[in-house]
Design a protein around this motif. Structure first.
Motif, PDB file in Angstrom:
ATOM      1  N   PRO A 139      28.861  65.334  31.249  1.00 32.23           N
ATOM      2  CA  PRO A 139      30.111  65.532  30.491  1.00 32.23           C
ATOM      3  C   PRO A 139      31.294  65.916  31.372  1.00 32.23           C
ATOM      4  O   PRO A 139      32.441  65.741  30.956  1.00 32.23           O
ATOM      5  CB  PRO A 139      29.753  66.664  29.516  1.00 32.23           C
ATOM      6  N   ARG A 140      31.032  66.428  32.556  1.00 34.81           N
ATOM      7  CA  ARG A 140      32.143  66.860  33.411  1.00 34.81           C
ATOM      8  C   ARG A 140      32.925  65.678  33.971  1.00 34.81           C
ATOM      9  O   ARG A 140      34.133  65.786  34.190  1.00 34.81           O
ATOM     10  CB  ARG A 140      31.602  67.708  34.566  1.00 34.81           C
ATOM     11  N   GLU A 141      32.263  64.558  34.181  1.00 38.47           N
ATOM     12  CA  GLU A 141      32.923  63.400  34.774  1.00 38.47           C
ATOM     13  C   GLU A 141      33.848  62.734  33.755  1.00 38.47           C
ATOM     14  O   GLU A 141      33.440  62.433  32.634  1.00 38.47           O
ATOM     15  CB  GLU A 141      31.888  62.397  35.278  1.00 38.47           C
ATOM     16  N   VAL A 142      35.075  62.488  34.172  1.00 38.98           N
ATOM     17  CA  VAL A 142      36.077  61.836  33.337  1.00 38.98           C
ATOM     18  C   VAL A 142      36.649  60.658  34.111  1.00 38.98           C
ATOM     19  O   VAL A 142      36.394  60.479  35.312  1.00 38.98           O
ATOM     20  CB  VAL A 142      37.195  62.821  32.936  1.00 38.98           C
ATOM     21  N   VAL A 143      37.440  59.861  33.427  1.00 39.29           N
ATOM     22  CA  VAL A 143      38.063  58.707  34.062  1.00 39.29           C
ATOM     23  C   VAL A 143      39.200  59.186  34.972  1.00 39.29           C
ATOM     24  O   VAL A 143      40.120  59.867  34.523  1.00 39.29           O
ATOM     25  CB  VAL A 143      38.606  57.722  33.003  1.00 39.29           C
ATOM     26  N   VAL A 144      39.106  58.824  36.254  1.00 37.12           N
ATOM     27  CA  VAL A 144      40.156  59.189  37.203  1.00 37.12           C
ATOM     28  C   VAL A 144      40.868  57.953  37.759  1.00 37.12           C
ATOM     29  O   VAL A 144      41.863  58.100  38.481  1.00 37.12           O
ATOM     30  CB  VAL A 144      39.584  60.014  38.367  1.00 37.12           C
ATOM     31  N   GLY A 145      40.385  56.754  37.442  1.00 33.75           N
ATOM     32  CA  GLY A 145      41.042  55.549  37.934  1.00 33.75           C
ATOM     33  C   GLY A 145      40.139  54.342  37.833  1.00 33.75           C
ATOM     34  O   GLY A 145      39.194  54.315  37.033  1.00 33.75           O
ATOM     35  N   TRP A 146      40.405  53.349  38.653  1.00 38.43           N
ATOM     36  CA  TRP A 146      39.628  52.125  38.628  1.00 38.43           C
ATOM     37  C   TRP A 146      39.570  51.570  40.050  1.00 38.43           C
ATOM     38  O   TRP A 146      40.343  51.957  40.926  1.00 38.43           O
ATOM     39  CB  TRP A 146      40.251  51.107  37.669  1.00 38.43           C
ATOM     40  N   PHE A 147      38.622  50.666  40.270  1.00 38.45           N
ATOM     41  CA  PHE A 147      38.435  50.092  41.596  1.00 38.45           C
ATOM     42  C   PHE A 147      38.467  48.578  41.511  1.00 38.45           C
ATOM     43  O   PHE A 147      38.296  47.981  40.438  1.00 38.45           O
ATOM     44  CB  PHE A 147      37.107  50.547  42.213  1.00 38.45           C
ATOM     45  N   ALA A 148      38.681  47.972  42.647  1.00 39.08           N
ATOM     46  CA  ALA A 148      38.642  46.515  42.791  1.00 39.08           C
ATOM     47  C   ALA A 148      38.243  46.198  44.226  1.00 39.08           C
ATOM     48  O   ALA A 148      38.512  46.969  45.143  1.00 39.08           O
ATOM     49  CB  ALA A 148      39.990  45.880  42.456  1.00 39.08           C
ATOM     50  N   THR A 149      37.574  45.082  44.401  1.00 42.19           N
ATOM     51  CA  THR A 149      37.188  44.634  45.738  1.00 42.19           C
ATOM     52  C   THR A 149      38.226  43.653  46.267  1.00 42.19           C
ATOM     53  O   THR A 149      38.828  42.893  45.507  1.00 42.19           O
ATOM     54  CB  THR A 149      35.809  43.972  45.704  1.00 42.19           C
ATOM     55  N   GLY A 150      38.415  43.672  47.562  1.00 39.42           N
ATOM     56  CA  GLY A 150      39.393  42.805  48.198  1.00 39.42           C
ATOM     57  C   GLY A 150      40.119  43.540  49.305  1.00 39.42           C
ATOM     58  O   GLY A 150      39.944  44.753  49.503  1.00 39.42           O
ATOM     59  N   SER A 151      40.925  42.803  50.027  1.00 41.04           N
ATOM     60  CA  SER A 151      41.656  43.382  51.150  1.00 41.04           C
ATOM     61  C   SER A 151      43.100  43.749  50.813  1.00 41.04           C
ATOM     62  O   SER A 151      43.740  44.460  51.580  1.00 41.04           O
ATOM     63  CB  SER A 151      41.655  42.388  52.323  1.00 41.04           C
ATOM     64  N   GLU A 152      43.621  43.288  49.674  1.00 34.52           N
ATOM     65  CA  GLU A 152      44.997  43.598  49.309  1.00 34.52           C
ATOM     66  C   GLU A 152      45.137  43.579  47.799  1.00 34.52           C
ATOM     67  O   GLU A 152      44.294  43.032  47.073  1.00 34.52           O
ATOM     68  CB  GLU A 152      45.973  42.599  49.933  1.00 34.52           C
ATOM     69  N   ILE A 153      46.223  44.169  47.311  1.00 31.68           N
ATOM     70  CA  ILE A 153      46.505  44.231  45.875  1.00 31.68           C
ATOM     71  C   ILE A 153      47.182  42.933  45.461  1.00 31.68           C
ATOM     72  O   ILE A 153      48.152  42.505  46.085  1.00 31.68           O
ATOM     73  CB  ILE A 153      47.400  45.432  45.549  1.00 31.68           C
ATOM     74  N   ASN A 154      46.671  42.311  44.416  1.00 32.29           N
ATOM     75  CA  ASN A 154      47.273  41.074  43.921  1.00 32.29           C
ATOM     76  C   ASN A 154      48.093  41.361  42.665  1.00 32.29           C
ATOM     77  O   ASN A 154      47.991  42.442  42.073  1.00 32.29           O
ATOM     78  CB  ASN A 154      46.193  40.024  43.648  1.00 32.29           C
ATOM     79  N   PRO A 155      48.925  40.422  42.213  1.00 33.56           N
ATOM     80  CA  PRO A 155      49.773  40.668  41.032  1.00 33.56           C
ATOM     81  C   PRO A 155      48.996  40.958  39.755  1.00 33.56           C
ATOM     82  O   PRO A 155      49.509  41.628  38.869  1.00 33.56           O
ATOM     83  CB  PRO A 155      50.580  39.365  40.913  1.00 33.56           C
ATOM     84  N   LEU A 156      47.751  40.476  39.646  1.00 38.59           N
ATOM     85  CA  LEU A 156      46.978  40.728  38.429  1.00 38.59           C
ATOM     86  C   LEU A 156      46.557  42.187  38.309  1.00 38.59           C
ATOM     87  O   LEU A 156      46.176  42.629  37.226  1.00 38.59           O
ATOM     88  CB  LEU A 156      45.738  39.831  38.406  1.00 38.59           C
ATOM     89  N   SER A 157      46.613  42.929  39.410  1.00 38.72           N
ATOM     90  CA  SER A 157      46.228  44.337  39.360  1.00 38.72           C
ATOM     91  C   SER A 157      47.178  45.156  38.503  1.00 38.72           C
ATOM     92  O   SER A 157      46.798  46.208  37.981  1.00 38.72           O
ATOM     93  CB  SER A 157      46.174  44.913  40.770  1.00 38.72           C
ATOM     94  N   ALA A 158      48.426  44.694  38.348  1.00 39.63           N
ATOM     95  CA  ALA A 158      49.383  45.425  37.515  1.00 39.63           C
ATOM     96  C   ALA A 158      48.947  45.450  36.060  1.00 39.63           C
ATOM     97  O   ALA A 158      49.086  46.470  35.377  1.00 39.63           O
ATOM     98  CB  ALA A 158      50.770  44.793  37.646  1.00 39.63           C
ATOM     99  N   ASN A 159      48.391  44.337  35.568  1.00 31.60           N
ATOM    100  CA  ASN A 159      47.941  44.293  34.176  1.00 31.60           C
ATOM    101  C   ASN A 159      46.736  45.204  33.952  1.00 31.60           C
ATOM    102  O   ASN A 159      46.644  45.886  32.929  1.00 31.60           O
ATOM    103  CB  ASN A 159      47.592  42.854  33.807  1.00 31.60           C
ATOM    104  N   ILE A 160      45.820  45.214  34.915  1.00 27.08           N
ATOM    105  CA  ILE A 160      44.643  46.067  34.776  1.00 27.08           C
ATOM    106  C   ILE A 160      45.041  47.537  34.891  1.00 27.08           C
ATOM    107  O   ILE A 160      44.532  48.399  34.164  1.00 27.08           O
ATOM    108  CB  ILE A 160      43.603  45.689  35.836  1.00 27.08           C
TER     109      ILE A 160
END
Length: 353
Positions: A139-160
């Motif tokens: 129960p202590r663990e909460v959502v702190v963010g999200w992850f993605a694989t790859g070497s750079e941030i792409n434009p689709l990351s903004a929607n996620i």
């Protein structure tokens, strides 16, 4: 006064044409699975990726992240078992905030998604169900963010990233962490070392629709048990590689098990302690080390004396529980493989249709 002058100023015709084209490309809506019709009409934020250098000043950027090896191993395992044709995986990061301004990323799980050239689809219901199951265990663990694989941030990351900023992702903003953390794991091994970077979004006063990703300090935090487990894995990998190089063939799982080696090492330490104690009692060692004696006394008194029969019963019950967990894990793995094949066939038929 400067803001009013800036808003009234009109760009040149050529510049106006370029700005309109850019906004038309970046304002394409990206629907997601599980969203209602009203939410699907909301325009996504315009993506403005910034990979700035890590800010060393504690006043400018006090936030830092610590990721545990379990979360990283789960991301790599999900990437290895990704569906055929998928270029990357995304998922949810779990953890908590400790020591004031440190975000501990302790666990992660992947999310079913599909990327296209212009849109990103993700199963939000799957995210909610997995999060509910995880919080039953921890129960202590909460959502702190999200992850993605790859070497750079792409434009689709903004929607996620926009989804993880909403209440539907069950992310709770705080004064230390106003927005979710984005962990980028480089599975292509493009550099000399294994690359991981953490980003947070920073709001801009000039344009609220712009989404900026600023890099924050990140380091891997390991406990004593995790270090021991990773050491055993590295030893097993080294032994398997040496066996293949010598022409003996790959070793089976029984010979790669590090539990027996750990017991042998522990037995050797007990023998050394026993020899030292006997040497002190017999007078071979004139003056024994007081710190060693206190350490042995504290170690022996820290655990209660348990009957041998009780220990044997405890080991048998633990073995039965372990076998049940292995059986359920194999059953779950089979169901996941069947579900992936069904989804792949469904997506293929849908594309043909």
């Amino acid at each position: 006064h400067f803001g009013s002058r800036f808003s009234r100023r009109s760009p040149a015709p050529a510049r106006r044409h370029r700005v309109k084209n850019r906004l038309a490309i970046m304002s394409t809506p990206a629907p997601m699975w599980g969203l209602s019709a009203q939410n699907s009409k909301v325009m996504p934020p315009r993506n403005f990726n910034i990979a700035s250098k890590v800010q060393k000043s504690s006043i400018e950027q006090p936030l830092s992240c610590r990721v545990h090896p379990v979360a990283v191993l789960k991301i790599l395992d999900a990437f290895v078992r990704r569906p055929e044709g998928a270029k990357r995986i995304i998922g949810t990061l779990l953890g908590w905030i400790s020591e004031g301004s440190i975000v501990d990323i302790t666990d992660s799980f992947p999310i079913v998604h599909r990327d296209t050239d212009e849109q990103a689809y993700m199963d939000q219901d799957y995210h909610k169900q997995m999060l509910a199951l995880r919080q039953k265990v921890s129960p202590r663990e909460v959502v702190v963010g999200w992850f993605a694989t790859g070497s750079e941030i792409n434009p689709l990351s903004a929607n996620i990233h926009k989804f993880y900023c909403t209440k539907e992702s069950q992310f709770t903003a705080t004064a230390v962490l106003p927005g979710p953390v984005h962990l980028l794991v480089d599975t292509n091994l493009s550099g000399q070392t294994f690359g991981m970077k953490a980003y947070v979004n920073v709001r801009t006063a000039a344009a609220e629709n712009l989404l900026q990703f600023h890099e924050v300090p990140l380091r891997v935090q390991t406990s004593a048990a995790e270090k021991s487990g990773i050491s055993q894995l590295m030893q097993a990998r080294r032994a398997n590689r040496d066996a293949v190089a010598s022409g003996q063939g790959p070793k089976d799982i029984a010979s790669l098990d590090g539990f027996e080696g750990g017991l042998k090492e522990l037995l050797g330490l007990f023998r050394r302690i026993q020899e030292y104690v006997k040497a002190v009692q017999s007078g071979k060692v004139v003056e024994g080390d007081m710190q060693v004696g206190r350490g042995l006394t504290q170690a022996l008194c820290s655990e209660p004396v348990i009957d041998a029969d009780a220990v044997e019963k405890l080991c048998q019950s633990s073995l039965q529980d372990a076998l049940m967990v292995v059986y359920l894990s194999n059953l779950t793995r089979s169901q996941i493989n069947i579900a992936e094949k069904i989804n792949a066939q469904f997506n293929t038929d849908k594309a043909d249709f």
